[in-house]
Motif scaffolding. Sequence first.
Motif, PDB file in Angstrom:
ATOM      1  N   SER A  11      19.680  37.636   5.153  1.00 41.63           N
ATOM      2  CA  SER A  11      18.935  38.860   5.432  1.00 41.63           C
ATOM      3  C   SER A  11      18.138  39.253   4.196  1.00 41.63           C
ATOM      4  O   SER A  11      18.462  38.853   3.074  1.00 41.63           O
ATOM      5  CB  SER A  11      19.873  39.982   5.816  1.00 41.63           C
ATOM      6  N   PHE A  64       6.808  36.103  -4.213  1.00 39.42           N
ATOM      7  CA  PHE A  64       8.067  36.589  -3.661  1.00 39.42           C
ATOM      8  C   PHE A  64       9.018  36.977  -4.783  1.00 39.42           C
ATOM      9  O   PHE A  64       9.116  36.272  -5.789  1.00 39.42           O
ATOM     10  CB  PHE A  64       8.755  35.493  -2.840  1.00 39.42           C
ATOM     11  N   MET A  78      21.105  33.985  -2.757  1.00 39.01           N
ATOM     12  CA  MET A  78      19.728  34.343  -3.054  1.00 39.01           C
ATOM     13  C   MET A  78      19.078  34.956  -1.822  1.00 39.01           C
ATOM     14  O   MET A  78      19.199  34.429  -0.729  1.00 39.01           O
ATOM     15  CB  MET A  78      18.943  33.099  -3.477  1.00 39.01           C
ATOM     16  N   ARG A  79      18.388  36.066  -2.036  1.00 35.37           N
ATOM     17  CA  ARG A  79      17.692  36.733  -0.931  1.00 35.37           C
ATOM     18  C   ARG A  79      16.228  36.905  -1.326  1.00 35.37           C
ATOM     19  O   ARG A  79      15.933  37.406  -2.403  1.00 35.37           O
ATOM     20  CB  ARG A  79      18.286  38.114  -0.682  1.00 35.37           C
ATOM     21  N   PHE A  80      15.338  36.494  -0.433  1.00 36.10           N
ATOM     22  CA  PHE A  80      13.911  36.576  -0.703  1.00 36.10           C
ATOM     23  C   PHE A  80      13.286  37.698   0.106  1.00 36.10           C
ATOM     24  O   PHE A  80      13.670  37.946   1.245  1.00 36.10           O
ATOM     25  CB  PHE A  80      13.230  35.257  -0.332  1.00 36.10           C
ATOM     26  N   GLY A  81      12.284  38.349  -0.478  1.00 33.08           N
ATOM     27  CA  GLY A  81      11.514  39.335   0.249  1.00 33.08           C
ATOM     28  C   GLY A  81      10.445  38.660   1.099  1.00 33.08           C
ATOM     29  O   GLY A  81      10.395  37.441   1.196  1.00 33.08           O
ATOM     30  N   TYR A  94      19.839  23.828  -0.148  1.00 37.65           N
ATOM     31  CA  TYR A  94      19.623  24.885   0.834  1.00 37.65           C
ATOM     32  C   TYR A  94      18.564  24.460   1.856  1.00 37.65           C
ATOM     33  O   TYR A  94      17.664  23.681   1.543  1.00 37.65           O
ATOM     34  CB  TYR A  94      19.079  26.152   0.154  1.00 37.65           C
ATOM     35  N   TYR A 120      15.882  26.686   4.299  1.00 39.83           N
ATOM     36  CA  TYR A 120      15.341  27.982   4.677  1.00 39.83           C
ATOM     37  C   TYR A 120      14.376  27.778   5.840  1.00 39.83           C
ATOM     38  O   TYR A 120      13.710  26.739   5.958  1.00 39.83           O
ATOM     39  CB  TYR A 120      14.562  28.621   3.534  1.00 39.83           C
ATOM     40  N   LEU A 180      11.700  34.327   3.748  1.00 42.82           N
ATOM     41  CA  LEU A 180      12.520  33.145   3.951  1.00 42.82           C
ATOM     42  C   LEU A 180      13.881  33.568   4.487  1.00 42.82           C
ATOM     43  O   LEU A 180      14.456  34.562   4.033  1.00 42.82           O
ATOM     44  CB  LEU A 180      12.748  32.412   2.629  1.00 42.82           C
ATOM     45  N   LEU A 188      17.730  32.054   5.023  1.00 44.09           N
ATOM     46  CA  LEU A 188      18.656  30.970   4.702  1.00 44.09           C
ATOM     47  C   LEU A 188      19.395  30.552   5.968  1.00 44.09           C
ATOM     48  O   LEU A 188      20.028  31.387   6.629  1.00 44.09           O
ATOM     49  CB  LEU A 188      19.655  31.441   3.650  1.00 44.09           C
ATOM     50  N   ASP A 236      22.556  33.107   6.593  1.00 43.53           N
ATOM     51  CA  ASP A 236      22.490  34.391   7.287  1.00 43.53           C
ATOM     52  C   ASP A 236      21.881  34.287   8.674  1.00 43.53           C
ATOM     53  O   ASP A 236      22.286  34.992   9.588  1.00 43.53           O
ATOM     54  CB  ASP A 236      21.659  35.383   6.470  1.00 43.53           C
TER      55      ASP A 236
END
Lengths: 108, 113
Positions: free
Chosen positions: A1, A88, A96-99, B33, B35, B43, B45, B59
């Motif tokens: 998320s 990003f 790790m979470r990306f916008g 990973y 994505y 992105l 995951l 997620d």
Amino acid sequence: SQQGEEDPQALSIQEGENATMNCSYKTSINNLQWYRQNSGRGLVHLILIRSNEREKHSGRLRVTLDTSKKSSSLLITASRAADTASYFCATFDNDMRFGAGTRLTVKP
Amino acid sequence: EADIYQTPRYLVIGTGKKITLECSQTMGHDKMYWYQQDPGMELHLIHYSYGVNSTEKGDLSSESTVSRIRTEHFPLTLESARPSHTSQYLCASSEFPDWGEQFFGPGTRLTVL
């Protein structure tokens, strides 16, 4: 998320101008990273700033981090047409979470 | 030269086909990973691996599966592709500790008709 949110969603400037992009996040973090993505390609790591750092420089890039406001900014100075890409922010808080990124267009 | 590769770069297939997206890295990284990214979007995951014989779901719920038999290889398989699987798939790797820089492949753009 999603964890980080970039602002603005899109930015268009002239070559030579500075570009500033902002990132806000929700939870406490270990570090915050900025990545660049050219259209249709993979992401390229630009810079990592740790949670105990406030500012970091790399060439024409300057990143700041304000953990009290849960925000970061990326400044690209003296922009070039080749800087046109999506940028990003990514935060790590177990994973790790990306916008969603800021799409920067630099006009020649 | 250390790098991360994805093949194919573009794939157009019909509904119901089984496909495997390949990802290989020559950096000796333990963590890898997958994505999923729609155009202009964030992105998500979908899978990751800590090393050989380790696979975890990310997620975003995904109907794909992955395997990690060799350190350098992390393929993603869709048993029966559907139009909703149309997207860009990005593979990445990183060294431990896992909060460090991620290295991305060029991506596979998948279109399911």
